[in-house]
Structures are given as structure tokens and as C-alpha cells.
Enzyme design. Structure first.
Site, PDB file in Angstrom:
ATOM      1  N   GLY A  73       0.844  -1.201   0.000  1.00 20.79           N
ATOM      2  CA  GLY A  73       0.000   0.000   0.000  1.00 20.79           C
ATOM      3  C   GLY A  73       0.876   1.247   0.000  1.00 20.79           C
ATOM      4  N   GLY A  82      -0.294   4.919  -1.224  1.00 21.43           N
ATOM      5  CA  GLY A  82      -1.391   5.624  -0.557  1.00 21.43           C
ATOM      6  C   GLY A  82      -0.941   6.853   0.218  1.00 21.43           C
ATOM      7  N   GLN A  83      -1.897   7.475   0.875  1.00 17.93           N
ATOM      8  CA  GLN A  83      -1.636   8.733   1.597  1.00 17.93           C
ATOM      9  C   GLN A  83      -0.494   8.559   2.601  1.00 17.93           C
ATOM     10  OE1 GLN A  83      -4.533   9.916   4.498  1.00 17.93           O
ATOM     11  NE2 GLN A  83      -3.869  12.048   4.537  1.00 17.93           N
ATOM     12  N   ILE A  91      -0.791  -1.510  -5.889  1.00 20.52           N
ATOM     13  CA  ILE A  91      -1.484  -1.815  -7.149  1.00 20.52           C
ATOM     14  C   ILE A  91      -1.689  -0.566  -8.001  1.00 20.52           C
ATOM     15  CG2 ILE A  91      -2.693  -3.916  -6.408  1.00 20.52           C
ATOM     16  CD1 ILE A  91      -5.147  -2.101  -5.856  1.00 20.52           C
ATOM     17  N   ILE A 125      -2.338  -7.363  -2.524  1.00 20.57           N
ATOM     18  CA  ILE A 125      -2.253  -8.035  -1.227  1.00 20.57           C
ATOM     19  C   ILE A 125      -3.083  -9.334  -1.184  1.00 20.57           C
ATOM     20  CG2 ILE A 125      -4.181  -6.779  -0.152  1.00 20.57           C
ATOM     21  CD1 ILE A 125      -2.413  -6.564   2.384  1.00 20.57           C
ATOM     22  N   TYR A 184     -15.702  -0.851   7.427  1.00 23.52           N
ATOM     23  CA  TYR A 184     -14.286  -0.535   7.678  1.00 23.52           C
ATOM     24  C   TYR A 184     -13.951  -0.779   9.153  1.00 23.52           C
ATOM     25  CZ  TYR A 184     -10.102   2.454   8.106  1.00 23.52           C
ATOM     26  OH  TYR A 184      -8.857   2.952   8.366  1.00 23.52           O
ATOM     27  N   LYS A 232     -11.444  -3.444  11.017  1.00 22.74           N
ATOM     28  CA  LYS A 232     -10.334  -2.980  11.860  1.00 22.74           C
ATOM     29  C   LYS A 232     -10.339  -3.694  13.212  1.00 22.74           C
ATOM     30  CE  LYS A 232      -8.057  -0.830   9.057  1.00 22.74           C
ATOM     31  NZ  LYS A 232      -6.684  -1.228   8.756  1.00 22.74           N
ATOM     32  N   ILE A 281      -5.877  11.557   9.250  1.00 22.32           N
ATOM     33  CA  ILE A 281      -4.514  12.026   8.979  1.00 22.32           C
ATOM     34  C   ILE A 281      -4.546  13.136   7.919  1.00 22.32           C
ATOM     35  CG2 ILE A 281      -2.199  11.360   8.234  1.00 22.32           C
ATOM     36  CD1 ILE A 281      -3.062  10.061  10.912  1.00 22.32           C
TER      37      ILE A 281
HETATM   38  N1  SER Z   1      -9.280   8.215   7.974  1.00 18.43           N
HETATM   39  C1  SER Z   1     -10.059   7.012   8.074  1.00 18.43           C
HETATM   40  C2  SER Z   1     -11.363   7.177   7.429  1.00 18.43           C
HETATM   41  O1  SER Z   1     -11.882   8.263   7.454  1.00 18.43           O
HETATM   42  C3  SER Z   1     -10.252   6.655   9.508  1.00 18.43           C
HETATM   43  O2  SER Z   1      -9.259   5.788   9.897  1.00 18.43           O
HETATM   44  O3  SER Z   1     -11.886   6.221   6.917  1.00 18.43           O
END
Ligand code: SER
Length: 320
Positions: A9, A12-13, A36, A54, A143, A147, A173
Site C-alpha cells: 500500500g 497511498g496517503q 497496485i 495483497i 471498515y 479494523k 490524517i
Molecule cells: N481516515 C479514516 C477514514 O476516514 C479513519 O481511519 O476512513
């Protein structure tokens, strides 16, 4: 000692900036980026990039063997908003992908795995303010479900196999290198780009939605510090709360307006409001502070000032 790290990954950000930061520590040839998507020039020029899904366990094992990888950092994930649009994809990437990582680490006896979790692990029945690390974990987003399951799976590999697996719960983030993809906290990045590019932002959350957030330099510090922490001193492993500051869209707007007085905002909450409403307002990160010395450096004011400065320069150069 860890010599060769694989970051999955990596486009990604977080992955893109983490790869560059770790290349400075371990050397360019010792941090293999994988993903990817098309990698940016900085990633390609500074070291090896491998196209790797992955979900392809066989290819994952091949890459691990090819570069004599001894630690994997898994940044591949489907985030909260995209996860609600495509729950099966979120389950598949976030859980089946993680199992592939844990299994290859177990079978090839890797020295370490880091797999992040998120504030999305919490749910509507969790205490919302100063949320403890050990509390009710009943998320309502796919999601979040992946997690929590991921934290438990990773802890299982620690307990059952003695595998060194660590993880931390990221808040939203904020960064200015690579755009986030498909999260609920993405507004707190998009707002800066729109403030500078167009002078107006339409926010998909209500003005008073308070969420925990963190600036990228602190995210990198937290990730690298936990990655390097003494495993024997850890009491927890895959569920570390980490916090920096919390704000609402209105608070962020008013802070940005100090630098860009003509900036305007409107609010049009969508399906992401329900996701945000299920998450905490602020986080208690005392376990991370006690067990591996976590401490953030950037306040909200520091972050806003730096974001505006960096993105203004990029805009003047025609980069955004
Ligand atoms: N930044 C993520 C989201 O908004 C949270 O972990 O899905």
C-alpha cells in the site's frame, strides 16, 4: 536486527510518505514499496517498486523471498467511505489481505509486522470523549468491523505463534503529499486544497462534527516509533490509541480563514455523516505514551500554518 522492509500500500496517503521516511533510515535499497497503483516519481526514483496485490498470497511470498524481507508494514486498506459503498471489497482487502500478510510472516518467520487500525474500531456505544484504549468495540461501518477483526487477528498471531505484530489506531490524517482515498476524515485535507485553489469548500460533514485528527509528521513518527519499540516492553500490541488534537469543520474553517480571509464554506452532509457520528470526539492515548513513549509534536495551529504554507507554494508552482 531488521534489514529489509516491505511496505504494502506504498502508493497511498500514508504509505507514500512512510516509504520515503523509512528509506532514509534503512537505506533506499532496503525498503521495498509495493502496491497496485501507479507510484509517484519520488517513490520510483528512490528505490524498488513492485506491483503487488495483497490478495495474491503467492506473489506476496515471492516478493518477500526475492528481497529477503524481514518485516512487513501493511498500509493497504479500503477506508470507511469506500467501504460503505463496497463492503465486500473492504472485507476482502482488509481481512483476507491481512491474513495473507500474517501467514507469510508466520511461514517465513519474519521478524516483525505492523498493521494499522483506526478510530473506526469504535462505535456508537463507545464513550465519545477521551475514549479509552480498552472499551466497547462495536463499530457500525464495515471498515470499522474489519479494523476490530484485524486487531484481534493480529493479537492472535502474537499469542498463538509468538509473531511480533504491532498496530496503532490512526485518527484522521492530514497531509499535503498524497491525497487520502475514500475516508470520512478526508474533508480535513480537501478543505485546504479548495481553500487555496477555489476559495470555497462544500463540506460533507456538519459544522459541529468533532473528530480526532493528526498531522502527517506525527503520523510518521507514531508509526516509526511503534515499529522500533522494544517488543518485550509492550503490554498491548495491535490496538494502541494515538492522539494529537480534535476539531470540527467549523473550527478548521475559522483557523484557515485567518490566513485566507476570503475563504467561504458551506455544509452538505451526506452518508459519511453517520460514519463520523459513530466515532469518538477525542482519544486517550496513555498506553502508547507509557509503553513506547508516544508524544505528538504538532498542534492544530502548527498543522494549519504548515499546510497553508506548503500548499500555497505548490499552487504557485502549478503543482496543484
Ligand atoms: N481516515 C479514516 C477514514 O476516514 C479513519 O481511519 O476512513
Amino acid at each position: 536486527m531488521i534489514k529489509n522492509v516491505l511496505i504494502i500500500g506504498a502508493t497511498g496517503q500514508i504509505g507514500s510518505e512512510l516509504t520515503l521516511a523509512l528509506r532514509k533510515i534503512y537505506g533506499n535499497d532496503h525498503v521495498i514499496a509495493a502496491g497496485i497503483e501507479n507510484p509517484c516519481e519520488k517513490l520510483l526514483q528512490s528505490g524498488v517498486y513492485e506491483t503487488l496485490n495483497i490478495l495474491d498470497a503467492q506473489r506476496l511470498a515471492e516478493v518477500v523471498k526475492k528481497y529477503q524481507i524481514d518485516a512487513i508494514i501493511n498500509m493497504a486498506a479500503i477506508l470507511s467511505a469506500v467501504g460503505e459503498k463496497n463492503p465486500m471489497l473492504a472485507w476482502n482487502v482488509n481481512i483476507n489481505g491481512l491474513i495473507n500478510v500474517l501467514e507469510v510472516a508466520r511461514e517465513l518467520q519474519l521478524k516483525r509486522v505492523l498493521n494499522p487500525s483506526s478510530i473506526a474500531a469504535f462505535g456508537p456505544s463507545t464513550p465519545k470523549d477521551n475514549t479509552p484504549q480498552e472499551t466497547i468495540l462495536r463499530p457500525t461501518s464495515m471498515y470499522g468491523i474489519t479494523k476490530v477483526a484485524g486487531e484481534l487477528l493480529a493479537d492472535y498471531y502474537v499469542l498463538k505463534y509468538g509473531l511480533d505484530v504491532r498496530g496503532l489506531r490512526y485518527p484522521g490524517i492530514i497531509s499535503n503529499e498524497t491525497l487520502p482515498g475514500g475516508g470520512t476524515t478526508d474533508y480535513a485535507v480537501a478543505i485546504f486544497y479548495e481553500a487555496i485553489k477555489t476559495g470555497h469548500y462544500e463540506c460533507f460533514l456538519k459544522e459541529d462534527t468533532m473528530l480526532p485528527m493528526m498531522y502527517m509528521p506525527d503520523c510518521l513518527k507514531a508509526t516509526i516509533d511503534l515499529f522500533h519499540a522494544d517488543f518485550n516492553k509492550l503490554i498491548h500490541h495491535n490496538d494502541f490509541n494515538v492522539a494529537a488534537f480534535s476539531f470540527t469543520p467549523k473550527m478548521l474553517y475559522e483557523n484557515i480563514k485567518q490566513y485566507l480571509p476570503a475563504f467561504t464554506i458551506s455544509y452538505k452532509p451526506d452518508y459519511r455523516q453517520a460514519i463520523a457520528d459513530s466515532w469518538p470526539r477525542s482519544i486517550d492515548d496513555s498506553c502508547a505514551r507509557a509503553e513506547w513513549g508516544w508524544q505528538p509534536s504538532f498542534s492544530m495551529d502548527d498543522m494549519v500554518k504548515d499546510m497553508i504554507q506548503v500548499l500555497k507554494q505548490k499552487h504557485e508552482k502549478g503543482l496543484i
